[in-house]
Design a protein around this motif. Structure first.
Motif, PDB file in Angstrom:
ATOM      1  N   GLY A 184      11.907   0.156  -2.818  1.00 34.65           N
ATOM      2  CA  GLY A 184      12.633  -0.381  -3.753  1.00 34.65           C
ATOM      3  C   GLY A 184      13.210  -1.864  -3.594  1.00 34.65           C
ATOM      4  O   GLY A 184      13.568  -2.038  -2.624  1.00 34.65           O
ATOM      5  N   GLY A 189      17.578  -2.947  -1.069  1.00 34.43           N
ATOM      6  CA  GLY A 189      16.174  -3.495  -0.944  1.00 34.43           C
ATOM      7  C   GLY A 189      15.923  -4.884  -0.716  1.00 34.43           C
ATOM      8  O   GLY A 189      15.200  -5.260   0.463  1.00 34.43           O
ATOM      9  N   SER A 207       6.844  -1.150  -4.534  1.00 38.42           N
ATOM     10  CA  SER A 207       7.663  -1.232  -5.791  1.00 38.42           C
ATOM     11  C   SER A 207       6.878  -0.508  -6.879  1.00 38.42           C
ATOM     12  O   SER A 207       5.495  -0.708  -6.788  1.00 38.42           O
ATOM     13  CB  SER A 207       8.075  -2.559  -6.015  1.00 38.42           C
ATOM     14  OG  SER A 207       8.604  -2.717  -7.352  1.00 38.42           O
ATOM     15  N   ASN A 245      13.474   3.456   2.937  1.00 43.59           N
ATOM     16  CA  ASN A 245      13.578   4.039   1.653  1.00 43.59           C
ATOM     17  C   ASN A 245      15.032   3.781   0.929  1.00 43.59           C
ATOM     18  O   ASN A 245      15.738   4.514   1.362  1.00 43.59           O
ATOM     19  CB  ASN A 245      13.065   5.493   1.864  1.00 43.59           C
ATOM     20  CG  ASN A 245      13.268   6.310   0.256  1.00 43.59           C
ATOM     21  OD1 ASN A 245      13.296   5.714  -0.785  1.00 43.59           O
ATOM     22  ND2 ASN A 245      12.597   7.389   0.321  1.00 43.59           N
ATOM     23  N   THR A 246      14.852   2.915  -0.058  1.00 45.13           N
ATOM     24  CA  THR A 246      16.311   2.647  -0.642  1.00 45.13           C
ATOM     25  C   THR A 246      16.396   3.538  -1.895  1.00 45.13           C
ATOM     26  O   THR A 246      17.575   3.044  -2.639  1.00 45.13           O
ATOM     27  CB  THR A 246      16.389   1.174  -0.928  1.00 45.13           C
ATOM     28  OG1 THR A 246      15.679   0.794  -1.859  1.00 45.13           O
ATOM     29  CG2 THR A 246      16.271   0.433   0.483  1.00 45.13           C
ATOM     30  N   VAL A 247      15.478   4.106  -2.415  1.00 44.07           N
ATOM     31  CA  VAL A 247      15.248   4.497  -3.547  1.00 44.07           C
ATOM     32  C   VAL A 247      16.430   5.763  -3.746  1.00 44.07           C
ATOM     33  O   VAL A 247      16.385   6.930  -2.782  1.00 44.07           O
ATOM     34  CB  VAL A 247      13.997   5.094  -3.917  1.00 44.07           C
ATOM     35  CG1 VAL A 247      13.817   5.576  -5.499  1.00 44.07           C
ATOM     36  CG2 VAL A 247      13.008   3.893  -3.946  1.00 44.07           C
ATOM     37  N   GLY A 335      18.846  -1.425 -14.107  1.00 46.80           N
ATOM     38  CA  GLY A 335      18.237  -2.133 -13.392  1.00 46.80           C
ATOM     39  C   GLY A 335      18.612  -3.730 -13.572  1.00 46.80           C
ATOM     40  O   GLY A 335      17.538  -4.673 -13.053  1.00 46.80           O
TER      41      GLY A 335
END
Length: 350
Positions: A184, A189, A207, A245-247, A335
């Motif tokens: 991410g 991220g 990504s 893992n920033t998702v 986003g």
């Protein structure tokens, strides 16, 4: 009490609007800060819409705060009027439990930490109000020094996005020789890329968006993998020592855990709406680990700010007027921001 201008969400389904709050008078150990900038975190959106439950309304969000000290209490030792200071996600904790004694107040085991907003003050039980406001009063123990060498608007997101990614990098002693994947490329991220690269690691952005490759390279990434491309994904199988893992969206963890080398670790920073599923053999087969990390303690946050000042690391931001906050929330959902909105609180006076 100190009358204070702010923006608040009156209820979960109502847009933010101008609001008046009262800050406490400056106590012996308190610092009063004239807020100049406040970052807009995705958790602000979750909480004003009560998506995590337990929201306290009216709510004044904001926990990425930078401003100038305007008053200090009689017993304050580390700050003086005119200093540039910051406030992050916490304004108090029990201070006595093992985690607090280890400078890990975010894991306070007795009462839990007191959030900068949407929490309750220990002494009075009154709701805490955050940085979408003109000023704040905070105990100096939970106040941070900000270097005048950095742009204060771009420093603001370091108080959450910066420390959230710095803390696990330091906890797992990431540095030269390590291969780090960053899942991410948003607010968290992009800071993970900058910080991991500054620590000497080889950084790969993972990504779903091919169009982000140039941005990833500009931020300091060494490689870019489009995760929807099976061949590209296969090329980094059993490759990474660590994956940040920033998702926060639902995804197949197993697909990414298999990118870890033996003894590799995936560190969860994002919070998906539903619990992720993972077959145990994805871990067992490579003695791999999944871990979690929550912001950072006050001492570590200060360390992060000092590190960023030394390496000239700041967040990439879009500066907005306070009146545009509701539109910014809608853009966040799409986003449509690189990579963090920051509110110019001078616009609150207009």
């Amino acid at each position: 009490m100190l009358p204070t201008k702010a923006y608040a969400a009156p209820a979960a389904s109502v847009p933010l609007a101008p609001f008046s709050i009262e800050r406490r008078e400056v106590g012996a150990h308190d610092v009063r800060i004239d807020i100049q900038f406040c970052g807009v975190c995705h958790s602000d959106l979750h909480q004003v819409r009560d998506e995590w439950g337990g929201s306290i309304f009216p709510m004044v969000p904001g926990h990425e705060i930078v401003g100038r000290v305007t008053q200090v209490g009689d017993h304050v030792k580390n700050f003086k009027v005119g200093d540039l200071a910051g406030v992050g996600c916490m304004v108090d904790s029990c201070r006595t439990c093992p985690s607090c004694q280890d400078d890990l107040e975010q894991y306070c085991e007795t009462t839990g930490f007191v959030g900068t907003y949407n929490g309750r003050e220990k002494e009075t039980g009154a709701p805490t109000y955050g940085g979408y406001s003109s000023q704040i009063v905070v105990d100096e123990k939970f106040t941070l020094k900000v270097s005048d060498k950095l742009d204060p608007a771009r420093v603001a997101p370091l108080l959450c996005a910066g420390i959230t990614t710095y803390s696990p990098l330091k906890q797992w002693q990431v540095g030269a020789g390590h291969r780090v994947g960053v899942m991410g490329l948003g607010g968290l991220g992009h800071m993970a890329v900058k910080l991991a690269a500054a620590l000497g690691a080889e950084v790969t952005v993972l990504s779903t968006s091919p169009g982000k490759e140039a941005d990833a390279e500009a931020l300091g990434a060494h490689k870019f993998v489009v995760t929807k491309d099976a061949d590209q994904l296969k090329s980094v199988g059993n490759y990474f020592d660590f994956i940040l893992n920033t998702v926060s969206a639902p995804l197949d963890l197993g697909l990414y855990v298999n990118l870890l080398r033996r003894d590799g670790t995936m560190i969860l920073l994002g919070v998906p709406p539903e619990a992720p599923q993972l077959h145990a053999f994805a871990l067992i087969g490579g003695r791999r680990r999944i871990a979690g990390s929550l912001i950072g303690g006050i001492a570590e946050t200060q360390e992060m700010l000092d590190f960023c000042a030394e390496h000239n690391i700041m967040s990439d931001i879009e500066l907005i007027d306070i009146k545009d906050i509701n539109e910014a929330y809608e853009r966040m959902l799409k986003g449509d921001v690189k990579y963090r909105f920051v509110i110019d609180l001078a616009t609150l006076q207009n």
